[in-house]
Write a protein that holds these residues in place. Structure first.
Motif, PDB file in Angstrom:
ATOM      1  N   PRO A 144       0.786  -1.219   0.024  1.00 26.37           N
ATOM      2  CA  PRO A 144       0.056   0.058  -0.228  1.00 26.37           C
ATOM      3  C   PRO A 144       0.771   1.221   0.053  1.00 26.37           C
ATOM      4  O   PRO A 144       0.397   2.395  -0.324  1.00 26.37           O
ATOM      5  CB  PRO A 144      -0.935  -0.116   1.360  1.00 26.37           C
ATOM      6  CG  PRO A 144      -0.097  -1.280   1.936  1.00 26.37           C
ATOM      7  CD  PRO A 144       0.520  -2.206   1.203  1.00 26.37           C
ATOM      8  N   TYR A 145       2.218   1.057   0.397  1.00 23.79           N
ATOM      9  CA  TYR A 145       2.941   2.457   0.274  1.00 23.79           C
ATOM     10  C   TYR A 145       3.748   2.465  -0.830  1.00 23.79           C
ATOM     11  O   TYR A 145       4.619   3.517  -0.839  1.00 23.79           O
ATOM     12  CB  TYR A 145       3.675   2.647   1.632  1.00 23.79           C
ATOM     13  CG  TYR A 145       2.960   2.531   2.924  1.00 23.79           C
ATOM     14  CD1 TYR A 145       2.084   3.651   3.007  1.00 23.79           C
ATOM     15  CD2 TYR A 145       2.706   1.345   3.577  1.00 23.79           C
ATOM     16  CE1 TYR A 145       1.161   3.523   4.427  1.00 23.79           C
ATOM     17  CE2 TYR A 145       1.781   1.315   4.676  1.00 23.79           C
ATOM     18  CZ  TYR A 145       0.969   2.382   5.023  1.00 23.79           C
ATOM     19  OH  TYR A 145       0.093   2.368   6.197  1.00 23.79           O
ATOM     20  N   ASN A 146       3.408   1.843  -1.904  1.00 25.49           N
ATOM     21  CA  ASN A 146       4.391   1.812  -3.211  1.00 25.49           C
ATOM     22  C   ASN A 146       3.980   2.897  -3.922  1.00 25.49           C
ATOM     23  O   ASN A 146       2.802   2.710  -4.537  1.00 25.49           O
ATOM     24  CB  ASN A 146       4.341   0.527  -3.802  1.00 25.49           C
ATOM     25  CG  ASN A 146       5.400   0.365  -4.764  1.00 25.49           C
ATOM     26  OD1 ASN A 146       5.513   1.411  -5.670  1.00 25.49           O
ATOM     27  ND2 ASN A 146       5.845  -0.996  -5.025  1.00 25.49           N
ATOM     28  N   SER A 147       4.841   3.957  -3.921  1.00 27.95           N
ATOM     29  CA  SER A 147       4.389   5.067  -4.514  1.00 27.95           C
ATOM     30  C   SER A 147       4.382   5.134  -6.080  1.00 27.95           C
ATOM     31  O   SER A 147       3.748   5.467  -6.844  1.00 27.95           O
ATOM     32  CB  SER A 147       5.169   6.348  -4.267  1.00 27.95           C
ATOM     33  OG  SER A 147       6.512   6.346  -4.688  1.00 27.95           O
ATOM     34  N   GLU A 148       5.442   4.158  -6.692  1.00 30.92           N
ATOM     35  CA  GLU A 148       5.396   3.723  -8.081  1.00 30.92           C
ATOM     36  C   GLU A 148       4.030   2.995  -8.355  1.00 30.92           C
ATOM     37  O   GLU A 148       3.610   3.313  -9.552  1.00 30.92           O
ATOM     38  CB  GLU A 148       6.502   2.815  -8.375  1.00 30.92           C
ATOM     39  CG  GLU A 148       6.851   2.538  -9.922  1.00 30.92           C
ATOM     40  CD  GLU A 148       7.820   1.579  -9.938  1.00 30.92           C
ATOM     41  OE1 GLU A 148       7.913   1.057 -11.308  1.00 30.92           O
ATOM     42  OE2 GLU A 148       8.679   1.252  -9.144  1.00 30.92           O
ATOM     43  N   PHE A 149       3.561   2.193  -7.676  1.00 25.90           N
ATOM     44  CA  PHE A 149       2.391   1.387  -8.199  1.00 25.90           C
ATOM     45  C   PHE A 149       1.303   2.571  -8.036  1.00 25.90           C
ATOM     46  O   PHE A 149       0.435   2.660  -9.077  1.00 25.90           O
ATOM     47  CB  PHE A 149       2.019   0.345  -7.119  1.00 25.90           C
ATOM     48  CG  PHE A 149       2.953  -0.894  -7.372  1.00 25.90           C
ATOM     49  CD1 PHE A 149       4.032  -1.024  -7.881  1.00 25.90           C
ATOM     50  CD2 PHE A 149       2.775  -1.871  -6.298  1.00 25.90           C
ATOM     51  CE1 PHE A 149       4.816  -2.277  -8.231  1.00 25.90           C
ATOM     52  CE2 PHE A 149       3.337  -3.167  -6.473  1.00 25.90           C
ATOM     53  CZ  PHE A 149       4.539  -3.066  -7.370  1.00 25.90           C
ATOM     54  N   GLN A 150       1.214   3.374  -7.173  1.00 27.70           N
ATOM     55  CA  GLN A 150      -0.023   4.448  -7.047  1.00 27.70           C
ATOM     56  C   GLN A 150       0.234   5.351  -8.160  1.00 27.70           C
ATOM     57  O   GLN A 150      -0.891   5.726  -8.848  1.00 27.70           O
ATOM     58  CB  GLN A 150       0.476   5.012  -5.724  1.00 27.70           C
ATOM     59  CG  GLN A 150      -0.801   6.226  -5.296  1.00 27.70           C
ATOM     60  CD  GLN A 150      -2.200   5.348  -5.096  1.00 27.70           C
ATOM     61  OE1 GLN A 150      -2.247   4.457  -4.339  1.00 27.70           O
ATOM     62  NE2 GLN A 150      -3.216   5.674  -5.870  1.00 27.70           N
ATOM     63  N   ALA A 151       1.391   5.715  -8.493  1.00 30.42           N
ATOM     64  CA  ALA A 151       1.469   6.446  -9.858  1.00 30.42           C
ATOM     65  C   ALA A 151       1.012   5.882 -10.947  1.00 30.42           C
ATOM     66  O   ALA A 151       0.498   6.355 -11.975  1.00 30.42           O
ATOM     67  CB  ALA A 151       2.863   7.198  -9.916  1.00 30.42           C
ATOM     68  N   ILE A 152       1.390   4.662 -11.387  1.00 31.52           N
ATOM     69  CA  ILE A 152       1.141   3.793 -12.524  1.00 31.52           C
ATOM     70  C   ILE A 152      -0.472   3.675 -12.524  1.00 31.52           C
ATOM     71  O   ILE A 152      -1.207   3.859 -13.437  1.00 31.52           O
ATOM     72  CB  ILE A 152       1.819   2.557 -12.437  1.00 31.52           C
ATOM     73  CG1 ILE A 152       3.371   2.777 -12.724  1.00 31.52           C
ATOM     74  CG2 ILE A 152       1.286   1.566 -13.876  1.00 31.52           C
ATOM     75  CD1 ILE A 152       3.766   3.443 -13.905  1.00 31.52           C
ATOM     76  N   LEU A 153      -0.943   3.470 -11.409  1.00 35.32           N
ATOM     77  CA  LEU A 153      -2.534   3.359 -11.264  1.00 35.32           C
ATOM     78  C   LEU A 153      -3.167   4.729 -11.559  1.00 35.32           C
ATOM     79  O   LEU A 153      -4.167   4.695 -12.479  1.00 35.32           O
ATOM     80  CB  LEU A 153      -3.051   2.832  -9.736  1.00 35.32           C
ATOM     81  CG  LEU A 153      -4.555   2.984  -9.539  1.00 35.32           C
ATOM     82  CD1 LEU A 153      -5.139   1.893 -10.460  1.00 35.32           C
ATOM     83  CD2 LEU A 153      -4.810   2.790  -7.994  1.00 35.32           C
ATOM     84  N   ALA A 154      -2.643   5.740 -11.114  1.00 33.54           N
ATOM     85  CA  ALA A 154      -2.974   7.099 -11.557  1.00 33.54           C
ATOM     86  C   ALA A 154      -3.160   7.323 -13.102  1.00 33.54           C
ATOM     87  O   ALA A 154      -4.202   7.906 -13.586  1.00 33.54           O
ATOM     88  CB  ALA A 154      -2.209   8.113 -10.887  1.00 33.54           C
TER      89      ALA A 154
END
Length: 188
Positions: free
Chosen positions: A53-63
């Motif tokens: 849940p704290y993986n900002s790379e995954f979060q940005a790709i999701l974005a």
């Protein structure tokens, strides 16, 4: 090609059966996005994030994926990525392109420059800033970024070809005509 994507998907699905890991979900999300299946890609990215849940790379790709479906929701996801990691270049690139599309060049430039603070030779940010220099008649901006691109150690052509992997999650599409104008301006 689609066949190669399917072969890779089978491999990652087999790996998930043995060991369900966030990286497998991430790779499957990338492949689903390449096939054009945004809904499946979003679901797989959410599964990857549920494990990290704290993986900002995954979060940005999701974005990025969400942005292609719903710009407002994509921006909300990008905000989460920047909260987790203020120097997340993928999220800054998303914001920069969003603001550029919205006719807010000053805000776009701030985010492109934030990318360069984190990753000095990021060619997408440099190309976009160079184009902005052409658009707004700022020859100094063009020269700075053209010079940096010409001395960087990457192959610029890799970023001008929209089919290559570096471009999977980029809203930025280089305008080759403007890049040529910038090159000519730098030669003067």
């Amino acid at each position: 090609p689609l066949n190669a994507v399917r072969v890779r998907e089978r491999g990652f699905n087999q790996a998930l059966e043995i060991f369900p890991h966030a990286d497998c979900y991430f790779n499957l999300a990338v492949l689903a996005n390449l096939r054009g299946d945004k809904e499946e890609s979003i679901e797989l990215m959410k599964k990857a994030l549920s494990q990290q849940p704290y993986n900002s790379e995954f979060q940005a790709i999701l974005a990025y994926i969400v942005y292609e479906v719903n710009a407002h929701a994509g921006i909300r996801e990008a905000e989460k990525a920047l909260l987790a990691s203020p120097h997340n270049t993928v999220a800054h690139l998303l914001f920069a392109e969003h603001f550029r599309r919205m006719g807010e060049p000053a805000l776009a430039r701030q985010h492109f420059e934030a990318v360069l603070e984190a990753e000095d030779n990021n060619p997408m940010a440099r190309l976009a800033l160079m184009e902005m220099g052409v658009d707004h008649d700022l020859p100094g901006l063009v020269r700075v970024h053209m010079g940096a691109l010409m001395t960087a150690e990457h192959d610029l052509d890799d970023y001008l070809d929209p089919s290559l992997p570096q471009r999977y999650f980029s809203l930025y599409r280089p305008n080759l005509e403007k890049i040529e104008q910038a090159r000519k301006a730098c030669l003067k």
